[in-house]
Motif scaffolding. Structure first.
Motif, short mmCIF file in Angstrom:
data_model
loop_
_atom_site.label_atom_id
_atom_site.label_comp_id
_atom_site.label_asym_id
_atom_site.label_seq_id
_atom_site.Cartn_x
_atom_site.Cartn_y
_atom_site.Cartn_z
N ILE A 34 0.83 -1.21 0.00
CA ILE A 34 0.00 0.00 0.00
C ILE A 34 0.87 1.26 0.00
CG2 ILE A 34 -1.58 1.35 1.45
CD1 ILE A 34 -2.98 -1.27 2.10
N ILE A 35 1.98 1.22 0.72
CA ILE A 35 2.89 2.37 0.75
C ILE A 35 3.64 2.51 -0.56
CG2 ILE A 35 4.99 3.25 1.84
CD1 ILE A 35 3.89 2.01 4.47
N LEU A 36 4.01 1.40 -1.18
CA LEU A 36 4.82 1.46 -2.41
C LEU A 36 4.03 1.96 -3.62
CD1 LEU A 36 7.04 -1.73 -2.30
CD2 LEU A 36 7.75 0.65 -2.09
N ILE A 37 2.76 1.74 -3.68
CA ILE A 37 1.98 2.15 -4.86
C ILE A 37 2.07 3.66 -5.10
CG2 ILE A 37 -0.35 2.33 -5.82
CD1 ILE A 37 -0.84 -0.50 -4.74
N PRO A 38 1.77 4.52 -4.11
CA PRO A 38 1.90 5.96 -4.40
C PRO A 38 3.34 6.41 -4.61
CG PRO A 38 1.08 5.61 -2.17
CD PRO A 38 1.16 4.28 -2.82
N LEU A 39 4.27 5.78 -3.88
CA LEU A 39 5.68 6.16 -4.07
C LEU A 39 6.16 5.82 -5.48
CD1 LEU A 39 7.26 5.07 -0.68
CD2 LEU A 39 6.77 7.38 -1.46
N PHE A 40 5.82 4.64 -5.92
CA PHE A 40 6.24 4.23 -7.25
C PHE A 40 5.50 5.01 -8.33
CE2 PHE A 40 6.58 1.34 -10.90
CZ PHE A 40 7.97 1.26 -10.94
N SER A 69 1.27 -9.72 -5.17
CA SER A 69 1.30 -9.90 -3.72
C SER A 69 0.14 -9.16 -3.05
CB SER A 69 2.64 -9.46 -3.14
OG SER A 69 2.84 -8.09 -3.29
N MET A 70 -0.27 -8.02 -3.58
CA MET A 70 -1.45 -7.32 -3.03
C MET A 70 -2.69 -8.21 -3.14
SD MET A 70 -1.46 -4.25 -1.73
CE MET A 70 -2.93 -3.38 -2.16
N TYR A 71 -2.87 -8.81 -4.30
CA TYR A 71 -4.02 -9.68 -4.53
C TYR A 71 -3.96 -10.88 -3.59
CZ TYR A 71 -7.16 -12.94 -6.83
OH TYR A 71 -8.15 -13.83 -7.08
#
Length: 133
Positions: A34-40, A69-71
């Motif tokens: 969840i943290i990596l999605i906006p950062l990326f 992995s999110m899924y």
């Protein structure tokens, strides 16, 4: 001994002695995604804006790994919590559904006691449920 399943993510069997650690691992991987999605997303936006050529294989592999992995953990975490509340493992759940319809699980102590059995007693140290201590 209670065995839940063999986890290919960590390469170990999940059972009575490490259910809490598995839940913590799943929770932290989910939170990391969840943290990596906006950062990326910001990284991709800045590279598109600056017209630099991005490394597409790295971009594709990150997107595939992150959403896979999110899924997976979006399904694993609620399923695991349901099994903890019922006092059963994934293997027991599959066996019970196939073999017996009116079945009383002898390991079901009630939702509260099942939760305590896996995560420990609540109290002012409730942070130990999530922190890897």
């Amino acid at each position: 001994m209670m065995m839940d399943h063999h986890c290919y993510f960590i390469g170990n069997c999940i059972g009575e002695n490490n259910q809490k650690m598995f839940f913590q691992y799943a929770f932290y991987v989910f939170a990391m995604n969840i943290i990596l999605i906006p950062l990326f997303s910001e990284f991709v936006y800045e590279n598109i804006k600056s017209s630099e050529k991005m490394n597409l294989p790295i971009l594709r592999s990150f997107i595939i790994m992150n959403f896979t992995s999110m899924y997976a953990f979006t399904i694993i975490i609620p399923t695991f919590i349901i099994h903890v509340f019922r006092g059963q493992t994934l293997i027991e759940n599959k066996f019970i559904r196939r073999q017996y319809s009116p079945y009383r699980n002898p390991y079901d102590l009630g939702i509260k006691d099942n939760f305590k059995k896996v995560f420990g007693r609540p109290g002012f140290l409730f942070y130990r449920w999530i922190l890897p201590l």
